[in-house]
Motif scaffolding. Structure first.
Motif, mmCIF file in Angstrom:
data_model
loop_
_atom_site.group_PDB
_atom_site.id
_atom_site.type_symbol
_atom_site.label_atom_id
_atom_site.label_comp_id
_atom_site.label_asym_id
_atom_site.label_seq_id
_atom_site.Cartn_x
_atom_site.Cartn_y
_atom_site.Cartn_z
ATOM 1 N N THR A 28 40.789 99.911 49.298
ATOM 2 C CA THR A 28 40.446 99.281 47.719
ATOM 3 C C THR A 28 42.286 99.645 46.994
ATOM 4 O O THR A 28 42.842 101.014 48.106
ATOM 5 C CB THR A 28 39.774 100.537 46.728
ATOM 6 N N GLN A 66 33.607 91.532 42.691
ATOM 7 C CA GLN A 66 34.185 92.931 43.100
ATOM 8 C C GLN A 66 33.792 91.557 44.801
ATOM 9 O O GLN A 66 34.512 91.563 45.293
ATOM 10 C CB GLN A 66 33.432 93.779 43.606
ATOM 11 N N GLY A 95 37.107 98.173 43.264
ATOM 12 C CA GLY A 95 36.186 98.361 44.009
ATOM 13 C C GLY A 95 35.740 99.606 44.429
ATOM 14 O O GLY A 95 35.982 100.014 43.505
ATOM 15 N N SER A 96 34.988 99.088 45.299
ATOM 16 C CA SER A 96 34.321 101.191 45.463
ATOM 17 C C SER A 96 34.487 100.839 47.190
ATOM 18 O O SER A 96 33.991 100.450 47.889
ATOM 19 C CB SER A 96 32.482 100.983 44.910
ATOM 20 N N PRO A 97 35.074 102.019 47.162
ATOM 21 C CA PRO A 97 34.678 102.925 49.083
ATOM 22 C C PRO A 97 33.527 102.951 50.058
ATOM 23 O O PRO A 97 33.043 104.168 50.304
ATOM 24 C CB PRO A 97 35.459 104.199 48.872
ATOM 25 N N TRP A 119 36.606 99.681 51.765
ATOM 26 C CA TRP A 119 35.936 98.834 50.976
ATOM 27 C C TRP A 119 34.986 98.101 51.515
ATOM 28 O O TRP A 119 33.890 98.114 51.670
ATOM 29 C CB TRP A 119 37.148 98.378 50.355
#
Length: 1028
Positions: free
Chosen positions: A755, A810, A771-773, A741
């Motif tokens: 994440t 986030q 979250g997002s990678p 992340w």
């Protein structure tokens, strides 16, 4: 500058070597022979002409790079002398950038040293054409008493080792110079007789090709194989070219048949000597023995004088000092300046040839997206780049120069008259007042066009992008050049103009340039890439004036010092202190001296060195990965809740493999450009890193391979013990690398935020911040995913609002992670090599009867985003404390040389400084022990002084930053078992261990609370003397 009109007859070269290997002495002889009477030949080697600073003469080391213009035959040679001490490596970078070739000196007795590795790497990065000089050949004869055959083996070994270093850099075998030093000399010739080593065609340095010289700079003589080949060509009836090839390597001459044979045709038992020994070294040895030994054949000197028609004054031959007689004969028989400068002219390229293959390093090709780009601007920028590539010196060509550093000289040293004899006005100060006694000049190289005094130029910083137009205004300035000078060591010769290919000093840029910059006659020019420095300034001290009233003078002095020294860093700490960062103790001493005597001219108070540490946790990465499970099924996590009770944060921490941590730390600049999305822009960091990247590979691909390689190397070490476990470990890491992340601290550090596991879905009314990678996508470790999108089954409006809120939070989770990794729990130092999995779940707002009451509650607990950020930070720090935290300290790689009788004293100093000895060996044929060790940075201050005092000045040491290493001691250790209590004591009698002492020292410096007793011994204080 009529003498410099022909660009093809210009050579720009720098002298590179380890400290005390003879750079400045060699420069003296070149100046004495071709400097136009600046230095008398008898003073060469004694005066040290290029070391004109008082501090340089006092310490007998070079501290800055300086240039001088020499005339050799029809050629103009710009010679730049550079320092050999590791503390002044930034000056080596300056010299390398302005040169086209490098003269690499190696002491024939001491051989390859730590700084030799560093300068060879610098030459390779800057695409210089190197030539090798094996200096101090006389020491093999006089000190070591070697036979010609032993000396030949020694020289072959050094050439072979230097070629091995160059080939290792070409193949990108080692990440750092310390790695290559630890591996030691190439092992190819270790087990076999060095006499029979054949040269590889791809070797950089080959004496038979003419790019290796053999010299004794102190006595003023030197030669290449070419000189002896020409001399023996008529005697042996062979061509000079054939002899030049035969005079190095395993080739033998048979006097009966007059045939040259290679090793395979020589009988095993025969006593044949290689031709280099027979025709070069043996005559040299005979001349030395006849002159220096009491019963030597004095007639041999007369024979040499007669054979070569040497013009030696009779009174010099009658000198009672045999060394002086030998020097006068040798310096006329094999003049050093002719040997070196002929090699430079023959083997080093002129600016036109050099810039054609250096252009990819100087101005790398940019990846330009044509959308919205002015085609005329792009065309002009490409035209300017082409002019630099061909070194166009016509007046119509765009004028481009690169300023490598700014240097200060006293006003009184500026020339009083111009190039035409007119009186110059030297007192128009760049700062608008005439209070300063110092004038700043720019040390620059012209790469295209003609530069004239009085000309207006654009000053471009490394971040300038000509395609962005108005948004780049802050990175470009307009300046008028006051005057141009040709540098002659300390002296300056005013010139009206200078053409492409020349090195000059420019006055009038002091206000516009801080360290380095690109000068251009047009705005539409790409800036030059930033210079690569071998180390970072690691020694930091806080400075304040003795009298607070002098604070203004100190701040002005620091500004001037920051401009005058290319490597020093001046910052203001969070506590408001002025912090000065230098490369080492010698560099720091010089900076303080310059501040006191030149720039600030006030008395200063200097704090003890401020040492940086890192914080990590105990354990092996593979063990921790086994324990890492979903937080719902494991108690091995830390849970925190926001004050308003709406968000629950669960954090798990594990240790990264050491190889992966190292890769992330070394690739910080490249990661910053990739993650920040600046890949197509003219960022200096990426260009510097690209010097180490194969041209047909993208930087992202290279970095991805490094990360995967680091993980696989850790798996490989595990697979030797347990193959099944290694396979599971590999699969786990492949999954984890797809979930990166963020990195921290400052978005690019050696810590990773993963994440949350996709299986840990939101349950009930709470929603997981998923979250997002982002980093994995940037590095190409995973395809772009819609992980951050809202799930389709958000049935109620309330739940969909909660998902939107989770998405907006986030950044708060990432910010909390960044804050935690920037300041760990032990002593607020950055974390090192840790991976965090953060699961933050948010709950819906509790039912409130009145909206005003709801607003009042939210105000009571502060903004919700801030609450989440604080909760994440506290949870991360608490998770580290729970997992047995450890301190990580920086280590220097230390190379020591000492006579056998002082070996015990040297080890006593090393033990006192907590050093780890790696290797100890006796130098071949020399009564010196060479010891390699790691010394903690915190213990290195005063190390050289202690070593000199304990060994009566016989031992020498050189330190270079190596790596970070975890301290195995537990800072919170308390003896519990009977054995521990017996060994360490109990209760108050337990002394704090090293880790605890270091942590407490940092906490005291930062003003953090320290657990210590205010009253150590609670007995009554005695204020009166006891009468006995």
């Amino acid at each position: 500058m009529g003498d410099f009109d022909d660009t093809q007859n210009i050579r720009n070269m720098c002298i590179l070597a380890h400290v005390d290997h003879g750079k400045t002495t060699l420069a003296d002889h070149l100046i004495a022979a071709t400097g136009g009477g600046l230095l008398h030949p008898k003073l060469a080697g004694k005066l040290r002409f290029m070391d004109f600073l008082d501090e340089e003469q006092r310490r007998a080391i070079t501290m800055k790079s300086s240039s001088i213009a020499l005339h050799y035959k029809d050629y103009s040679v710009n010679l730049i002398d550079s320092p050999g001490h590791m503390d002044f490596c930034s000056e080596v970078s300056t010299a390398a950038r302005l040169s086209d070739g490098g003269l690499v000196l190696v002491d024939a007795v001491e051989g390859v040293h730590i700084q030799t590795h560093a300068v060879l790497r610098q030459a390779w990065i800057e695409k210089l054409t190197p030539c090798l000089v094996l200096n101090k050949i006389d020491r093999l004869i006089c000190e070591l008493k070697m036979s010609p055959m032993e000396a030949y083996n020694r020289l072959v070994k050094i050439v072979h080792e230097v070629n091995g270093i160059m080939s290792a850099y070409k193949s990108e075998k080692y990440l750092s110079d310390v790695d290559s030093i630890r591996v030691g000399p190439s092992g190819e010739g270790e087990g076999e007789n060095l006499e029979f080593i054949e040269d590889d065609e791809e070797d950089t340095f080959q004496p038979q090709k003419g790019n290796v010289a053999f010299a004794c700079a102190l006595d003023g003589w030197g030669f290449t194989v070419h000189e002896f080949a020409e001399f023996y060509a008529t005697k042996l009836g062979a061509s000079s070219a054939a002899l030049q090839k035969a005079l190095w390597g395993p080739r033998y001459f048979h006097p009966k048949t007059k045939m040259i044979t290679v090793k395979k045709f020589v009988d095993a038992g025969s006593r044949e000597r290689p031709m280099f020994v027979q025709f070069v070294l043996e005559p040299l040895w005979q001349v030395y023995q006849s002159a220096l030994e009491p019963d030597g054949n004095k007639g041999l000197l007369e024979k040499v004088i007669k054979s070569f028609n040497l013009n030696v004054p009779p009174r010099e031959l009658l000198n009672k000092d045999p060394k002086a007689v030998l020097q006068s004969v040798m310096s006329r028989w094999l003049p050093l300046s002719d040997a070196i400068l002929s090699m430079v002219v023959k083997c080093m390229p002129d600016p036109i040839a050099a810039q054609s293959f250096r252009i990819s390093r100087l101005i790398p090709k940019r990846e330009v997206l044509l959308d919205g780009v002015d085609s005329s601007v792009l065309a002009e920028a490409d035209h300017v780049r082409m002019s630099i590539e061909v070194c166009d010196s016509s007046p119509e060509a765009p004028c481009v120069a690169f300023v490598a550093k700014m240097f200060a000289i006293p006003m009184k040293l500026l020339p009083q008259r111009g190039s035409n004899g007119e009186i110059l006005n030297n007192f128009s100060d760049e700062y608008g007042n005439s209070e300063s006694d110092e004038c700043f000049l720019a040390f620059a190289r012209i790469f295209s066009g003609v530069l004239c005094s009085g000309q207006k130029v654009f000053v471009l910083s490394a971040l300038y992008d000509p395609l962005k137009g108005e948004s780049m205004q802050k990175h470009v300035q307009v300046a008028e050049l006051h005057s141009l000078y040709l540098m002659m060591g300390q002296g300056l010769k005013p010139v009206a103009s200078a053409k492409a290919g020349n090195v000059v000093a420019i006055r009038g840029l002091g206000q516009h340039i801080l360290k380095s910059a690109t000068l251009s006659s047009t705005r539409n020019c790409w800036p030059f890439s930033s210079m690569a420095f071998q180390v970072a300034p690691t020694l930091r001290v806080a400075i304040e004036p003795s009298d607070p009233a002098d604070t203004g003078a100190l701040m002005k002095g620091l500004r001037l010092l920051n401009r005058a020294d290319p490597f020093v860093e001046v910052t203001v700490s969070s506590r408001g202190e002025h912090v000065l960062a230098a490369a080492g103790e010698v560099h720091l001493e010089r900076c303080i001296k310059d501040l006191k005597e030149r720039f600030a001219k006030v008395s200063l108070e200097v704090s003890p060195p401020l040492v940086s540490y890192k914080e990590t946790i105990e354990g092996v990465a593979s063990d921790m990965l086994d324990n890492l499970k979903s937080s719902t099924r494991s108690s091995d996590y830390v849970e925190k809740m926001t004050p308003n009770g709406r968000c629950v944060v669960r954090v798990q921490v594990m240790k990264l493999p050491s190889a992966l941590t190292m890769v992330l730390d070394k690739s910080t600049d490249l990661l910053g450009d990739i993650i920040g999305g600046k890949l197509g822009q003219s960022t200096s960091n990426l260009e510097t890193e690209r010097s180490n990247i194969v041209h047909d590979e993208s930087p992202i691909e290279v970095l991805r391979k490094r990360i995967m390689g680091a993980v696989e190397s850790d798996i490989l070490s595990l697979s030797k013990k347990d193959k099944d476990r290694a396979e599971k470990y590999k699969l786990k890491w492949q999954k984890f690398l797809k979930r990166i992340w963020a990195l921290g601290p400052r978005q690019v550090g050696p810590n990773i935020l993963f994440t949350p596991d996709s299986k840990s879905l939101s349950n009930g009314s709470s929603v997981l911040i998923r979250g997002s990678p982002h980093v994995s996508e940037r590095l190409g470790l995973v395809e772009c995913s819609g992980n951050g999108e809202m799930p389709a089954d958000t049935s109620s409006e309330e739940l969909s609002a909660l998902y939107r809120e989770a998405e907006s939070l986030q950044n708060s989770v990432v910010s909390g992670f960044q804050l935690a990794t920037a300041a760990g729990p032990l002593c607020d130092e950055p974390m090192w090599g840790l991976a965090f999995v953060i699961e933050a779940c948010i709950n819906p707002l509790a039912e409130q009867p009145d909206d005003s009451e709801s607003n009042q509650q939210s105000e009571q607990y502060a903004i919700f985003t801030g609450q989440v950020m604080t909760a994440v930070k506290d949870a991360c720090r608490a998770a580290v404390l729970q997992k047995k935290p450890r301190l990580v300290e920086a280590l220097y790689f230390c190379e020591l040389n000492t006579p056998p009788e002082y070996l015990g004293s040297m080890y006593a100093v090393l033990n006192q400084k907590r050093a780890q000895v790696l290797n100890e060996e006796m130098q071949e044929g020399f009564a010196l022990f060479s010891v390699q060790a790691y010394v903690p940075v915190s213990e290195s201050f005063g190390f050289a002084e202690d070593l000199r005092r304990k060994t009566a000045g016989a031992a020498s040491a050189l330190l270079v930053m190596s790596h970070w290493e975890e301290l195995s001691e537990d800072p919170f250790f308390v003896p519990k078992t009977e054995e521990e209590i017996e060994e360490f004591g109990d209760g108050s009698s337990v002394l704090p261990n090293t880790a605890r002492k270091l942590i407490d020292a940092v906490r005291r410096r930062k003003g953090l609370p320290v657990e210590e007793k205010v009253v150590q011994f609670a007995t009554k204080q005695r204020t009166r003397a006891r009468k006995v």
